[in-house]
Design a protein around this motif. Structure first.
Motif, PDB file in Angstrom:
ATOM      1  N   VAL A  74       2.569   0.560   8.424  1.00  0.00           N
ATOM      2  CA  VAL A  74       2.030   0.997   9.727  1.00  0.00           C
ATOM      3  C   VAL A  74       2.736   0.249  10.862  1.00  0.00           C
ATOM      4  O   VAL A  74       3.427  -0.746  10.627  1.00  0.00           O
ATOM      5  CB  VAL A  74       0.497   0.792   9.781  1.00  0.00           C
TER       6      VAL A  74
ATOM      7  N   CYS B 159     -12.088  -1.979   9.120  1.00  0.00           N
ATOM      8  CA  CYS B 159     -11.131  -1.075   8.467  1.00  0.00           C
ATOM      9  C   CYS B 159     -11.908  -0.014   7.704  1.00  0.00           C
ATOM     10  O   CYS B 159     -12.732  -0.350   6.847  1.00  0.00           O
ATOM     11  CB  CYS B 159     -10.255  -1.877   7.506  1.00  0.00           C
ATOM     12  N   TYR B 160     -11.618   1.251   7.976  1.00  0.00           N
ATOM     13  CA  TYR B 160     -12.392   2.325   7.308  1.00  0.00           C
ATOM     14  C   TYR B 160     -12.098   2.396   5.810  1.00  0.00           C
ATOM     15  O   TYR B 160     -12.923   2.854   5.025  1.00  0.00           O
ATOM     16  CB  TYR B 160     -12.121   3.686   7.990  1.00  0.00           C
ATOM     17  N   VAL B 161     -10.906   1.913   5.405  1.00  0.00           N
ATOM     18  CA  VAL B 161     -10.541   1.963   3.977  1.00  0.00           C
ATOM     19  C   VAL B 161     -11.366   0.952   3.163  1.00  0.00           C
ATOM     20  O   VAL B 161     -11.765   1.223   2.032  1.00  0.00           O
ATOM     21  CB  VAL B 161      -9.023   1.659   3.809  1.00  0.00           C
ATOM     22  N   HIS B 162     -11.624  -0.200   3.767  1.00  0.00           N
ATOM     23  CA  HIS B 162     -12.300  -1.281   3.041  1.00  0.00           C
ATOM     24  C   HIS B 162     -13.809  -1.330   3.263  1.00  0.00           C
ATOM     25  O   HIS B 162     -14.480  -2.196   2.701  1.00  0.00           O
ATOM     26  CB  HIS B 162     -11.669  -2.633   3.422  1.00  0.00           C
TER      27      HIS B 162
ATOM     28  N   TYR C 281       0.808  -1.229   0.000  1.00  0.00           N
ATOM     29  CA  TYR C 281       0.000   0.000   0.000  1.00  0.00           C
ATOM     30  C   TYR C 281       0.843   1.281   0.000  1.00  0.00           C
ATOM     31  O   TYR C 281       0.299   2.377   0.048  1.00  0.00           O
ATOM     32  CB  TYR C 281      -0.925   0.052   1.226  1.00  0.00           C
TER      33      TYR C 281
ATOM     34  N   MET D  49      -0.955   4.496   6.241  1.00  0.00           N
ATOM     35  CA  MET D  49       0.126   4.028   5.356  1.00  0.00           C
ATOM     36  C   MET D  49       0.815   5.232   4.697  1.00  0.00           C
ATOM     37  O   MET D  49       2.030   5.231   4.484  1.00  0.00           O
ATOM     38  CB  MET D  49      -0.437   3.111   4.266  1.00  0.00           C
TER      39      MET D  49
ATOM     40  N   CYS E 187      -5.503   4.805   2.510  1.00  0.00           N
ATOM     41  CA  CYS E 187      -5.171   4.573   3.918  1.00  0.00           C
ATOM     42  C   CYS E 187      -4.259   5.721   4.382  1.00  0.00           C
ATOM     43  O   CYS E 187      -3.090   5.808   3.982  1.00  0.00           O
ATOM     44  CB  CYS E 187      -4.463   3.234   4.088  1.00  0.00           C
TER      45      CYS E 187
ATOM     46  N   GLU F  74     -11.439  -7.635   3.907  1.00  0.00           N
ATOM     47  CA  GLU F  74     -11.857  -6.686   4.955  1.00  0.00           C
ATOM     48  C   GLU F  74     -13.112  -5.932   4.514  1.00  0.00           C
ATOM     49  O   GLU F  74     -13.665  -5.148   5.277  1.00  0.00           O
ATOM     50  CB  GLU F  74     -10.745  -5.679   5.250  1.00  0.00           C
TER      51      GLU F  74
ATOM     52  N   ASN G  44      -3.311  -7.455  11.920  1.00  0.00           N
ATOM     53  CA  ASN G  44      -3.575  -6.036  12.218  1.00  0.00           C
ATOM     54  C   ASN G  44      -4.042  -5.940  13.672  1.00  0.00           C
ATOM     55  O   ASN G  44      -5.239  -5.884  13.973  1.00  0.00           O
ATOM     56  CB  ASN G  44      -4.692  -5.468  11.317  1.00  0.00           C
TER      57      ASN G  44
ATOM     58  N   CYS H  98      -2.494   1.613  12.688  1.00  0.00           N
ATOM     59  CA  CYS H  98      -3.692   1.197  11.946  1.00  0.00           C
ATOM     60  C   CYS H  98      -4.895   1.267  12.894  1.00  0.00           C
ATOM     61  O   CYS H  98      -4.892   0.606  13.944  1.00  0.00           O
ATOM     62  CB  CYS H  98      -3.467  -0.225  11.447  1.00  0.00           C
ATOM     63  N   PRO H  99      -5.935   2.044  12.576  1.00  0.00           N
ATOM     64  CA  PRO H  99      -7.083   2.160  13.489  1.00  0.00           C
ATOM     65  C   PRO H  99      -7.759   0.818  13.779  1.00  0.00           C
ATOM     66  O   PRO H  99      -8.229   0.589  14.891  1.00  0.00           O
ATOM     67  CB  PRO H  99      -8.040   3.107  12.765  1.00  0.00           C
ATOM     68  N   LEU H 100      -7.782  -0.069  12.781  1.00  0.00           N
ATOM     69  CA  LEU H 100      -8.370  -1.395  13.020  1.00  0.00           C
ATOM     70  C   LEU H 100      -7.596  -2.132  14.116  1.00  0.00           C
ATOM     71  O   LEU H 100      -8.193  -2.743  15.018  1.00  0.00           O
ATOM     72  CB  LEU H 100      -8.365  -2.202  11.707  1.00  0.00           C
TER      73      LEU H 100
END
Ligand code: 13P
Ligand code: SF4
Length: 352
Positions: free
Chosen positions: A73, A216-219, A37, A307, A304, A244, A131, A99-101
């Motif tokens: 991360v 995960c907010y990205v996925h 990423y 990242m 992300c 995710e 993660n 990573c927030p997750l």
């Protein structure tokens, strides 16, 4: 305006040239790892580019190099620190990029649910997604559990079921559910645990899989309407997403799988094929550049931010530090946590 533009470009070029020169000066004492990423200006300097599982293997196999600079991360850099040998230094250009997750499962909450499940007579093995914090990996090591990544989750789940046990999985609910579904486990045999609700665990006892309520907010930004619109716009379009993503998005996609699975699938696809990809934008952009004979587009440009905190400036700072004898972005994990987390990680590397 043009002058400003030129000076910005030349500053960037200078940074890249300096990284190249320092990379050469440090030579064999240094390995640079980069997650898929990362942006192009980081990847170009990497000795190894991979997904989290590939980078875990590489970290455990390169024990003679004094410095590993890990561009990703923090949990991945910590994983490398746990797997490499004591004398090696792992340096993370964005040490604070968490990573927030990975932060969604707190060790105190995990210990509480574990105690509750044990008291209710449940037969569970804890499995944590890579993660996650080092503390939670250590918890799994101590309690007969292991770690998984999106690339080996199915094999790790099978390892637990082969022992006749059930799974307590954290912190990504979607990866857990998608993996359970791919093994034929029905939603009625899966329960979600929300640590904020904290209710009794007696009705969780018989579940095949208990999932932590993390995401995960990205996925989780990809929508069915976006996929439908793209399918209408591109004739013959295939959709591939990371696990995710929510189960309903995986279900309406042609394929889902880890970052390395997505990469290989598109590389192996016939020339002229068209792909909409549901994962991190930097990676999708690069897939497009590396496969010019195919159409590769993102479902949505989901980035992300964590990242992206690794920049050429910060990579340069770490390399300058090595040359001056300063450890910038030094990753440390206490021996107690590292020893237990290593048990869980090594179990994973043995499984897959
Ligand atoms: P991979 O395990 O596919 O490398 O993914 C890690 C990650 O952070 C996905 O969001
Ligand atoms: Fe964490 Fe999602 Fe970023 Fe992966 S893409 S590092 S899971 S926030």
């Amino acid at each position: 305006m043009d002058k400003i533009h030129d000076s910005v470009i030349s500053k960037k070029e200078l940074v890249l040239e300096r990284i190249k020169a320092l990379r050469k000066e440090i030579g064999k004492d240094l390995l640079i790892f980069s997650h898929f990423y990362q942006g192009e200006d980081i990847i170009r300097f990497a000795d190894f580019v991979g997904d989290s599982l590939q980078l875990a293997h590489v970290a455990s196999e390169n024990k003679d190099v004094p410095f590993i600079v890990f561009c990703s991360v923090s949990f991945m850099a910590e994983m490398a620190k746990i797997l490499c040998s004591k004398g090696q230094e792992v340096l993370a250009p964005a040490r604070e990029a968490r990573c927030p997750l990975a932060e969604m499962a707190d060790i105190k909450d995990v210990e509480e649910i574990w105690k509750g499940l044990y008291a209710s007579g449940g037969e569970f093995i804890p499995v944590v997604y890579v993660n996650s914090t080092a503390e939670i990996k250590a918890f799994c090591g101590k309690n007969g559990g292991t770690v998984c990544t999106s690339a080996n989750a199915k094999k790790v789940f099978e390892w637990v079921f082969d022992k006749g046990k059930n799974i307590l999985f954290f912190p990504d609910e979607n990866l857990g559910r998608n993996t359970a579904h791919s093994l034929g486990i029905k939603d009625e045999d899966i329960k979600t645990w929300d640590p904020k609700e904290g209710r009794g665990l007696s009705d969780y006892r018989k579940s095949r899989v208990i999932l932590w309520k993390g995401f995960c907010y990205v996925h989780t930004r990809f929508l069915s309407t976006q996929i439908e619109r793209l399918k209408r716009a591109y004739d013959g379009l295939k959709v591939i997403v990371h696990p995710e993503c929510p189960p309903e998005i995986c279900a309406m996609s042609d394929l889902f799988g880890s970052t390395s699975f997505i990469k290989k699938t598109i590389e192996d696809a016939p020339s002229g094929s068209k792909w909409a990809v549901g994962t991190e934008w930097n990676f999708v952009k690069r897939l497009g550049l590396e496969n010019p004979d195919k159409t590769v587009i993102p479902i949505f440009e989901s980035r992300c931010n964590e990242m992206a905190q690794v920049t050429p400036d910060r990579l340069l700072g770490v390399l300058e530090g090595i040359v001056k004898g300063e450890l910038i972005g030094r990753v440390t994990v206490s021996d107690e946590i590292a020893d237990r987390a290593r048990i869980a990680l090594k179990r994973m590397l043995e499984i897959a």
